[in-house]
Design an enzyme around this catalytic site. Structure first.
Site, short mmCIF file in Angstrom:
data_model
loop_
_atom_site.label_atom_id
_atom_site.label_comp_id
_atom_site.label_asym_id
_atom_site.label_seq_id
_atom_site.Cartn_x
_atom_site.Cartn_y
_atom_site.Cartn_z
N GLN A 34 -163.97 -51.30 35.54
CA GLN A 34 -163.67 -52.40 34.63
C GLN A 34 -164.68 -52.50 33.51
O GLN A 34 -165.76 -51.90 33.57
CB GLN A 34 -163.62 -53.72 35.42
CG GLN A 34 -164.86 -54.00 36.25
CD GLN A 34 -164.56 -54.62 37.61
OE1 GLN A 34 -163.50 -55.18 37.83
NE2 GLN A 34 -165.50 -54.52 38.53
N HIS A 65 -167.33 -71.48 44.02
CA HIS A 65 -167.96 -70.81 45.17
C HIS A 65 -168.06 -71.73 46.39
O HIS A 65 -167.82 -71.30 47.51
CB HIS A 65 -169.34 -70.25 44.77
CG HIS A 65 -169.22 -69.05 43.88
ND1 HIS A 65 -169.73 -69.01 42.60
CD2 HIS A 65 -168.62 -67.87 44.07
CE1 HIS A 65 -169.45 -67.83 42.05
NE2 HIS A 65 -168.78 -67.12 42.92
N GLU A 89 -170.98 -61.19 41.89
CA GLU A 89 -172.11 -61.96 41.33
C GLU A 89 -173.05 -62.48 42.41
O GLU A 89 -174.17 -62.87 42.12
CB GLU A 89 -171.65 -63.20 40.55
CG GLU A 89 -170.43 -63.10 39.72
CD GLU A 89 -169.17 -63.47 40.50
OE1 GLU A 89 -169.01 -62.99 41.63
OE2 GLU A 89 -168.34 -64.20 39.96
N ASP A 141 -164.73 -49.51 48.08
CA ASP A 141 -163.43 -50.19 48.00
C ASP A 141 -163.22 -51.02 49.27
O ASP A 141 -163.26 -50.48 50.39
CB ASP A 141 -162.35 -49.10 47.85
CG ASP A 141 -160.97 -49.70 47.71
OD1 ASP A 141 -160.83 -50.95 47.70
OD2 ASP A 141 -160.01 -48.91 47.59
N ASP A 159 -163.07 -62.50 47.69
CA ASP A 159 -163.48 -63.04 46.38
C ASP A 159 -163.26 -61.94 45.35
O ASP A 159 -164.20 -61.35 44.83
CB ASP A 159 -164.95 -63.46 46.46
CG ASP A 159 -165.43 -64.12 45.18
OD1 ASP A 159 -164.59 -64.49 44.35
OD2 ASP A 159 -166.66 -64.24 45.01
N1 SAM Z 1 -164.55 -65.62 40.98
C1 SAM Z 1 -163.81 -64.55 40.47
C2 SAM Z 1 -162.51 -64.89 39.85
O1 SAM Z 1 -161.58 -65.22 40.55
O2 SAM Z 1 -162.46 -64.88 38.63
C3 SAM Z 1 -163.84 -63.30 41.31
C4 SAM Z 1 -165.27 -62.96 41.46
S1 SAM Z 1 -165.93 -61.43 41.67
C5 SAM Z 1 -166.76 -61.02 40.18
C6 SAM Z 1 -164.66 -60.24 41.76
C7 SAM Z 1 -165.20 -58.91 42.28
O3 SAM Z 1 -164.15 -58.21 42.95
C8 SAM Z 1 -165.73 -57.96 41.21
O4 SAM Z 1 -167.12 -57.82 41.35
C9 SAM Z 1 -164.99 -56.65 41.47
O5 SAM Z 1 -165.79 -55.50 41.30
C10 SAM Z 1 -164.53 -56.84 42.92
N2 SAM Z 1 -163.40 -56.01 43.34
C11 SAM Z 1 -162.22 -55.80 42.71
N3 SAM Z 1 -161.46 -54.94 43.41
C12 SAM Z 1 -162.16 -54.61 44.52
C13 SAM Z 1 -161.90 -53.76 45.64
N4 SAM Z 1 -160.78 -53.06 45.74
N5 SAM Z 1 -162.85 -53.68 46.61
C14 SAM Z 1 -164.01 -54.39 46.53
N6 SAM Z 1 -164.31 -55.18 45.48
C15 SAM Z 1 -163.40 -55.30 44.50
#
Ligand code: SAM
Length: 303
Positions: A34, A65, A89, A141, A159
């Site tokens: 991303q 959170h 985060e 993942d 999350d």
């Molecule tokens: N609070 C947020 C929102 O709803 O806008 C979500 C927070 S957090 C930053 C989302 C995280 O999900 C990101 O750091 C991203 O890299 C992670 N993410 C997305 N797809 C994923 C996957 N398949 N496995 C693990 N992490 C994943």
């Protein structure tokens, strides 16, 4: 009129948007997963954006959170092992570690870039949580982690970035995925996920509610106003033990005190109760929803 900032526009739908006055771009990087941007905004302070969508702001991140984490952890009598999928985060991890019974918090995020940038430029989000001895950070993942079925957990918290077509999180909102998570849960286990806006994408919220009910045999939902998201934000859960919705305000306050959690900024017993009050039109949409998100036919947000 001259203004000292530029505008960043986040679209909720193709026809509705939230404008943020931006003072400065602090960090910008494209990873394999991303586009990451950390910016200083006039209204919300420092913000994390992923693919142009606001994830967290220093001003209001705790609304999201605290509400993602504490209903699940407070309704479990003694959460020891907690799995967080996503949560880059560190705000979710920070809240989980406030529960003294937690002895192991495994956080699996696909993008090391988000974790690194947040630790460096938004340290208040994790507040040292990545250095806690109970934390196990896995870069990978989350779907694969669950497919491998390593370990058993009392609480599983999703999350994740929104279920966007082609996004890295889309296949972590399906029945197939939830059934695999189910196998990793302990007896009174509970799973909760962020479940998108209950206004702009209410059909997505209703679908996730229905999908979880199908995978676990029961489900519930709640929501909270998140100013930076410009919407009531939804969460869906399935509890194998006590339903978080059944906890009274007094029980929540007593439980917080018993666990020595004194520093919440949003939730207390009274606020907790308001989360579970859903409007009539949304309840009707949930009751009428027959759609189940599957790997073959996932649910997506429109934008
Ligand atoms: N609070 C947020 C929102 O709803 O806008 C979500 C927070 S957090 C930053 C989302 C995280 O999900 C990101 O750091 C991203 O890299 C992670 N993410 C997305 N797809 C994923 C996957 N398949 N496995 C693990 N992490 C994943």
């Amino acid at each position: 009129m001259s203004m000292g900032w530029k505008w960043f526009i986040e679209y909720q739908t193709p026809h509705s948007a939230h404008m943020h006055g931006i003072k400065e771009v602090i960090h910008s990087r494209k990873t394999d997963y991303q586009q990451i941007d950390i910016v200083d905004s006039e209204e919300y302070g420092r913000m994390l954006l992923l693919d142009g969508k606001v994830q967290s702001t220093v001003k209001d991140e705790y609304f999201y959170h605290e509400c993602l984490v504490h209903p699940a952890l407070l309704s479990h009598p003694e959460p020891k092992d907690v799995l967080i999928i996503g949560g880059g985060e560190g705000g979710t991890l920070r809240e989980v570690l406030k529960h003294p019974s937690v002895r192991r918090a495994v956080m699996v995020d696909i993008d090391e870039g988000v974790v690194e940038a947040s630790r460096k430029y938004m340290p208040d989000l994790s507040k040292g949580a990545f250095d806690d001895k109970r934390t196990e950070l896995v870069i990978g993942d989350g779907r694969k982690y669950v497919e491998e079925g390593k370990g058993r957990f009392d609480v599983a918290i999703m999350d994740l970035t929104d279920p966007l077509e082609g996004g890295p999180g889309a296949l972590l909102y399906t029945r197939d995925f939830y059934k695999m998570v189910r196998k990793m849960m302990t007896g009174a286990g509970i799973i909760v996920t962020q479940a998108t806006s209950t206004y702009y994408s209410s059909y997505c919220f209703a679908t996730l509610h229905n999908t979880m009910a199908d995978a676990f045999g029961r489900a519930g939902g709640y929501h909270v106003w998140v100013p930076a998201y410009d919407s009531m934000w939804g969460f869906t859960y399935s509890a194998l033990g006590r339903d978080p919705k059944s906890m009274t305000a007094t029980e929540i306050d007593t439980e917080l005190e018993k666990r020595g959690i004194k520093d919440l900024r949003y939730l207390d017993g009274k606020m907790y109760r308001t989360l579970f009050v859903l409007p009539k039109d949304l309840l009707k949409e949930i009751a009428g929803c027959r759609r189940i998100a599957t790997d073959a036919d996932p649910t997506f947000m429109p934008i």
